[in-house]
Design a protein around this motif. Structure first.
Motif, PDB file in Angstrom:
ATOM      1  N   GLU A  40       8.858   4.682   5.573  1.00 15.55           N
ATOM      2  CA  GLU A  40       8.740   5.893   4.735  1.00 15.55           C
ATOM      3  C   GLU A  40      10.026   6.336   4.080  1.00 15.55           C
ATOM      4  O   GLU A  40      11.147   5.896   4.746  1.00 15.55           O
ATOM      5  CB  GLU A  40       8.068   6.980   5.587  1.00 15.55           C
ATOM      6  CG  GLU A  40       8.872   7.285   6.624  1.00 15.55           C
ATOM      7  CD  GLU A  40       8.209   8.495   7.524  1.00 15.55           C
ATOM      8  OE1 GLU A  40       8.346   9.584   7.141  1.00 15.55           O
ATOM      9  OE2 GLU A  40       7.808   8.137   8.505  1.00 15.55           O
TER      10      GLU A  40
ATOM     11  N   ASP B 155       0.887  -1.284  -0.108  1.00 12.26           N
ATOM     12  CA  ASP B 155      -0.127  -0.027   0.061  1.00 12.26           C
ATOM     13  C   ASP B 155       0.766   1.414   0.008  1.00 12.26           C
ATOM     14  O   ASP B 155       1.726   1.390   0.875  1.00 12.26           O
ATOM     15  CB  ASP B 155      -1.094   0.208   1.197  1.00 12.26           C
ATOM     16  CG  ASP B 155      -1.871   1.233   1.414  1.00 12.26           C
ATOM     17  OD1 ASP B 155      -2.282   1.901   0.158  1.00 12.26           O
ATOM     18  OD2 ASP B 155      -2.019   1.736   2.673  1.00 12.26           O
ATOM     19  N   TYR B 156       0.923   1.844  -1.077  1.00 14.28           N
ATOM     20  CA  TYR B 156       1.736   3.175  -1.297  1.00 14.28           C
ATOM     21  C   TYR B 156       0.905   4.264  -1.080  1.00 14.28           C
ATOM     22  O   TYR B 156      -0.180   4.524  -1.733  1.00 14.28           O
ATOM     23  CB  TYR B 156       2.311   3.135  -2.656  1.00 14.28           C
ATOM     24  CG  TYR B 156       3.236   2.116  -2.817  1.00 14.28           C
ATOM     25  CD1 TYR B 156       4.695   2.223  -2.648  1.00 14.28           C
ATOM     26  CD2 TYR B 156       2.909   0.928  -3.348  1.00 14.28           C
ATOM     27  CE1 TYR B 156       5.532   1.139  -2.724  1.00 14.28           C
ATOM     28  CE2 TYR B 156       3.653  -0.298  -3.487  1.00 14.28           C
ATOM     29  CZ  TYR B 156       5.126  -0.244  -3.144  1.00 14.28           C
ATOM     30  OH  TYR B 156       5.902  -1.050  -3.331  1.00 14.28           O
ATOM     31  N   ARG B 157       1.243   5.323  -0.281  1.00 16.93           N
ATOM     32  CA  ARG B 157       0.445   6.676   0.092  1.00 16.93           C
ATOM     33  C   ARG B 157       1.448   7.962   0.100  1.00 16.93           C
ATOM     34  O   ARG B 157       2.301   7.938   0.615  1.00 16.93           O
ATOM     35  CB  ARG B 157      -0.268   6.598   1.495  1.00 16.93           C
ATOM     36  CG  ARG B 157      -1.391   5.557   1.597  1.00 16.93           C
ATOM     37  CD  ARG B 157      -1.958   5.524   2.926  1.00 16.93           C
ATOM     38  NE  ARG B 157      -2.627   4.411   2.851  1.00 16.93           N
ATOM     39  CZ  ARG B 157      -4.283   4.717   2.670  1.00 16.93           C
ATOM     40  NH1 ARG B 157      -4.403   6.073   2.685  1.00 16.93           N
ATOM     41  NH2 ARG B 157      -5.005   3.626   2.877  1.00 16.93           N
ATOM     42  N   TRP B 158       1.467   8.752  -0.844  1.00 16.54           N
ATOM     43  CA  TRP B 158       2.078   9.831  -1.259  1.00 16.54           C
ATOM     44  C   TRP B 158       1.393  11.068  -0.438  1.00 16.54           C
ATOM     45  O   TRP B 158       0.300  11.191  -0.559  1.00 16.54           O
ATOM     46  CB  TRP B 158       2.172  10.294  -2.743  1.00 16.54           C
ATOM     47  CG  TRP B 158       2.749   9.024  -3.429  1.00 16.54           C
ATOM     48  CD1 TRP B 158       2.523   8.091  -4.060  1.00 16.54           C
ATOM     49  CD2 TRP B 158       4.112   8.963  -3.665  1.00 16.54           C
ATOM     50  NE1 TRP B 158       3.403   7.402  -4.722  1.00 16.54           N
ATOM     51  CE2 TRP B 158       4.493   7.994  -4.461  1.00 16.54           C
ATOM     52  CE3 TRP B 158       5.324   9.910  -3.533  1.00 16.54           C
ATOM     53  CZ2 TRP B 158       5.661   7.520  -4.932  1.00 16.54           C
ATOM     54  CZ3 TRP B 158       6.668   9.456  -3.765  1.00 16.54           C
ATOM     55  CH2 TRP B 158       6.715   8.208  -4.575  1.00 16.54           C
TER      56      TRP B 158
ATOM     57  N   GLU C 237      -2.604  14.176   1.985  1.00 21.39           N
ATOM     58  CA  GLU C 237      -2.291  12.957   0.994  1.00 21.39           C
ATOM     59  C   GLU C 237      -2.768  13.409  -0.450  1.00 21.39           C
ATOM     60  O   GLU C 237      -3.860  14.031  -0.539  1.00 21.39           O
ATOM     61  CB  GLU C 237      -3.220  11.922   1.484  1.00 21.39           C
ATOM     62  CG  GLU C 237      -2.972  10.734   1.001  1.00 21.39           C
ATOM     63  CD  GLU C 237      -3.639   9.500   1.601  1.00 21.39           C
ATOM     64  OE1 GLU C 237      -3.549   8.301   1.311  1.00 21.39           O
ATOM     65  OE2 GLU C 237      -4.285   9.674   2.529  1.00 21.39           O
TER      66      GLU C 237
ATOM     67  N   GLU D 185      -2.420  10.901  -3.389  1.00 19.96           N
ATOM     68  CA  GLU D 185      -2.960   9.738  -4.192  1.00 19.96           C
ATOM     69  C   GLU D 185      -2.104   8.612  -3.607  1.00 19.96           C
ATOM     70  O   GLU D 185      -1.085   8.516  -3.050  1.00 19.96           O
ATOM     71  CB  GLU D 185      -3.035   9.901  -5.481  1.00 19.96           C
ATOM     72  CG  GLU D 185      -1.501   9.880  -6.169  1.00 19.96           C
ATOM     73  CD  GLU D 185      -1.607  10.320  -7.451  1.00 19.96           C
ATOM     74  OE1 GLU D 185      -1.069   9.319  -8.390  1.00 19.96           O
ATOM     75  OE2 GLU D 185      -2.167  11.069  -8.032  1.00 19.96           O
ATOM     76  N   LYS D 186      -2.575   7.206  -4.016  1.00 11.97           N
ATOM     77  CA  LYS D 186      -2.054   6.031  -3.639  1.00 11.97           C
ATOM     78  C   LYS D 186      -1.640   5.573  -5.045  1.00 11.97           C
ATOM     79  O   LYS D 186      -2.082   5.643  -6.131  1.00 11.97           O
ATOM     80  CB  LYS D 186      -3.118   4.959  -3.231  1.00 11.97           C
ATOM     81  CG  LYS D 186      -3.886   5.337  -1.673  1.00 11.97           C
ATOM     82  CD  LYS D 186      -4.846   4.154  -1.433  1.00 11.97           C
ATOM     83  CE  LYS D 186      -5.475   4.609  -0.101  1.00 11.97           C
ATOM     84  NZ  LYS D 186      -6.475   3.626   0.158  1.00 11.97           N
TER      85      LYS D 186
END
Length: 299
Positions: free
Chosen positions: A201, A165-168, A174, A176-177
């Protein structure tokens, strides 16, 4: 018992032919028939029930990540003389309560050998349980990025997204994923990666640099401020292969074939300090040719 027996008397007062026992002891029974009586005894040693082992994470979370300490406890009411833990990764321990962590994710079979005394005998019980260790993701965004265009793609340097699960995040919000992010604004971008509760991270600074600056004045007085005539440019975005500097009489005083990395310090090629005044430069390469003047000041 003899078929002529008509009654039984146990040491505890029971008179039945069979009794139920639940503790270690010597049991005596006397059997009576019509003509005589006889006694006998038997010693019964109970082998204790071992309660097994308990495995728990020190911080009581459900997910166990690699590198996170776990507590392993042998549970029994008996007097154990030897403990032997085998954690399934080659490590062992001989304490009743042991702390252990795993360096990588996977399923590990934990075994406990507990040796205790039962009368004069030494008895060893073996217990086992499987623990699941979740791998903490490894993420590396690399060095800060200088983009030569007004848009750039950033992504982890790993070759595969592994289904994590990638979260920017940017500016505390936040975005987008996803494994890859399209960036159109300068700043610090943070990526949080989650693998079933194990997180890591990294961050990267993005700069957009489509222009370069040629100063028109410098002061080589060794005060640490503006001491060099330097092309202010992002090397990744521009390509120049020569820079020449001349005095007012056309004499070459400085030359480099690495103008993006070497600067003029106000001295000529013989190492002599030059006088204040106006000098002429020529910068050339695949990105074009540029001519101009620069003032050398003493203060």
């Amino acid at each position: 018992a003899d078929s002529l027996a008509i009654s039984y008397l146990w040491g505890g007062g029971e008179t039945s032919r069979f009794i139920t026992i639940d503790s270690t002891d010597t049991y005596i029974v006397t059997v009576f028939n019509t003509r005589c009586a006889g006694s006998d005894s038997i010693h019964v040693e109970f082998r204790p029930t071992f309660n097994g082992l308990a495995i728990g994470v020190l911080d009581s979370t459900d997910t166990v990540c690699d590198g996170e300490p776990m507590r392993f406890t042998g549970i029994t009411s008996r007097s154990v003389v030897d403990w032997m833990w085998s954690f399934g990764d080659g490590d062992t321990d001989t304490a009743q309560v042991s702390e252990h962590s795993y360096v990588s994710g996977g399923n590990y079979t934990v075994e406990l050998e507990a040796t205790y005394l039962c009368g004069q005998d030494s008895i060893t019980d073996l217990f086992s349980e499987t623990v699941k260790i979740t791998q903490t993701p490894s993420v590396e965004l690399g060095a800060d990025t200088f983009a030569c265009t007004d848009v750039v793609q950033i992504r982890p340097q790993e070759n595969d997204d592994f289904g994590y699960d990638y979260r920017w995040f940017f500016g505390g919000e936040e975005l987008e994923k996803g494994y890859e992010l399209t960036v159109t604004e300068e700043g610090m971008y943070r990526l949080f990666v989650n693998n079933d509760g194990c997180t890591t991270e990294d961050s990267i600074q993005v700069f957009f640099s489509t222009e370069f600056v040629i100063p028109n004045v410098f002061t080589p007085n060794s005060d640490g401020v503006n001491d060099y005539f330097r092309i202010q440019v992002t090397p990744e975005c521009h390509d120049f292969d020569e820079m020449s500097v001349y005095n007012r009489w056309g004499t070459l005083v400085f030359f480099t074939q690495r103008p993006l990395f070497e600067a003029w310090n106000g001295y000529n090629q013989a190492g002599e300090k030059l006088s204040p005044g106006m000098y002429f430069y020529q910068l050339s390469g695949p990105d074009g040719s540029f001519r101009g003047t620069v003032s050398l000041l003493s203060e």
